[in-house]
Design a protein around this motif. Structure first.
Motif, PDB file in Angstrom:
ATOM      1  N   THR A   3      19.261   7.759 -11.997  1.00 18.79           N
ATOM      2  CA  THR A   3      18.872   8.522 -12.587  1.00 18.79           C
ATOM      3  C   THR A   3      18.707   8.066 -14.156  1.00 18.79           C
ATOM      4  O   THR A   3      17.780   8.335 -15.005  1.00 18.79           O
ATOM      5  N   LEU A  19      14.561  15.068 -20.629  1.00 20.65           N
ATOM      6  CA  LEU A  19      16.182  15.637 -20.987  1.00 20.65           C
ATOM      7  C   LEU A  19      15.683  17.450 -20.730  1.00 20.65           C
ATOM      8  O   LEU A  19      16.347  17.972 -20.965  1.00 20.65           O
ATOM      9  N   ALA A  22      14.677  18.519 -17.996  1.00 17.73           N
ATOM     10  CA  ALA A  22      15.508  18.781 -17.126  1.00 17.73           C
ATOM     11  C   ALA A  22      16.403  20.243 -17.001  1.00 17.73           C
ATOM     12  O   ALA A  22      16.504  20.628 -16.276  1.00 17.73           O
ATOM     13  N   SER A  23      16.720  20.581 -18.276  1.00 22.94           N
ATOM     14  CA  SER A  23      17.554  21.576 -18.621  1.00 22.94           C
ATOM     15  C   SER A  23      16.817  22.707 -18.218  1.00 22.94           C
ATOM     16  O   SER A  23      17.691  23.637 -18.223  1.00 22.94           O
ATOM     17  N   MET A  26      16.922  23.526 -14.158  1.00 26.14           N
ATOM     18  CA  MET A  26      18.341  23.563 -14.012  1.00 26.14           C
ATOM     19  C   MET A  26      18.397  25.103 -14.655  1.00 26.14           C
ATOM     20  O   MET A  26      19.529  25.787 -13.892  1.00 26.14           O
ATOM     21  N   ARG A  27      18.286  25.184 -15.641  1.00 26.59           N
ATOM     22  CA  ARG A  27      18.559  26.318 -16.079  1.00 26.59           C
ATOM     23  C   ARG A  27      18.137  28.055 -15.656  1.00 26.59           C
ATOM     24  O   ARG A  27      18.707  28.775 -14.930  1.00 26.59           O
ATOM     25  N   ARG A  31      16.096  23.291  -9.161  1.00 25.58           N
ATOM     26  CA  ARG A  31      16.533  22.387  -8.901  1.00 25.58           C
ATOM     27  C   ARG A  31      17.912  22.132  -9.245  1.00 25.58           C
ATOM     28  O   ARG A  31      18.326  22.695  -9.981  1.00 25.58           O
ATOM     29  N   THR A  32      18.582  20.971  -8.676  1.00 27.07           N
ATOM     30  CA  THR A  32      19.848  20.575  -8.913  1.00 27.07           C
ATOM     31  C   THR A  32      19.720  19.604  -9.530  1.00 27.07           C
ATOM     32  O   THR A  32      18.672  19.091 -10.316  1.00 27.07           O
ATOM     33  N   GLN A  33      21.358  18.802 -10.421  1.00 29.87           N
ATOM     34  CA  GLN A  33      21.241  17.662 -11.410  1.00 29.87           C
ATOM     35  C   GLN A  33      20.131  16.854 -11.507  1.00 29.87           C
ATOM     36  O   GLN A  33      19.037  16.507 -12.561  1.00 29.87           O
ATOM     37  N   GLU A  34      20.058  16.085  -9.891  1.00 26.34           N
ATOM     38  CA  GLU A  34      19.570  14.930  -9.973  1.00 26.34           C
ATOM     39  C   GLU A  34      17.938  15.248  -9.495  1.00 26.34           C
ATOM     40  O   GLU A  34      17.209  14.583  -9.880  1.00 26.34           O
ATOM     41  N   ALA A  36      16.178  17.438 -10.935  1.00 24.70           N
ATOM     42  CA  ALA A  36      15.662  18.284 -11.874  1.00 24.70           C
ATOM     43  C   ALA A  36      15.797  17.120 -12.850  1.00 24.70           C
ATOM     44  O   ALA A  36      14.173  16.574 -13.888  1.00 24.70           O
ATOM     45  N   LEU A  37      16.273  16.562 -12.764  1.00 22.09           N
ATOM     46  CA  LEU A  37      16.180  15.133 -13.233  1.00 22.09           C
ATOM     47  C   LEU A  37      15.107  14.264 -13.437  1.00 22.09           C
ATOM     48  O   LEU A  37      14.379  13.586 -14.135  1.00 22.09           O
TER      49      LEU A  37
END
Length: 60
Positions: A3, A19, A22-23, A26-27, A31-34, A36-37
């Motif tokens: 990513t 970004l 994605a934040s 995640m908030r 989604r997981t970080q990956e 979400a990105l």
């Protein structure tokens, strides 16, 4: 991380938008970080294409 290379391919404005998206994902715990990105990069690319298309119609 794959990513990171996706983010580096974006312009600074589109990267910042990705970004933020994605934040938010995640908030909200969606989604997981990956994940979400990846989703955010795709959404930001679409946003940039729509914006560029709209600008070309205005200028043309």
């Amino acid at each position: 991380m794959k990513t990171d290379s996706l983010l580096q391919q974006l312009t600074p404005t589109t990267r910042e938008r990705a970004l933020l998206i994605a934040s938010r994902l995640m908030r909200e715990g969606l989604r997981t970080q990956e994940e979400a990105l990846r989703a955010a990069v795709e959404l930001a690319r679409r946003w940039a294409l729509r914006k560029a298309s709209k600008l070309s119609w205005v200028e043309g």
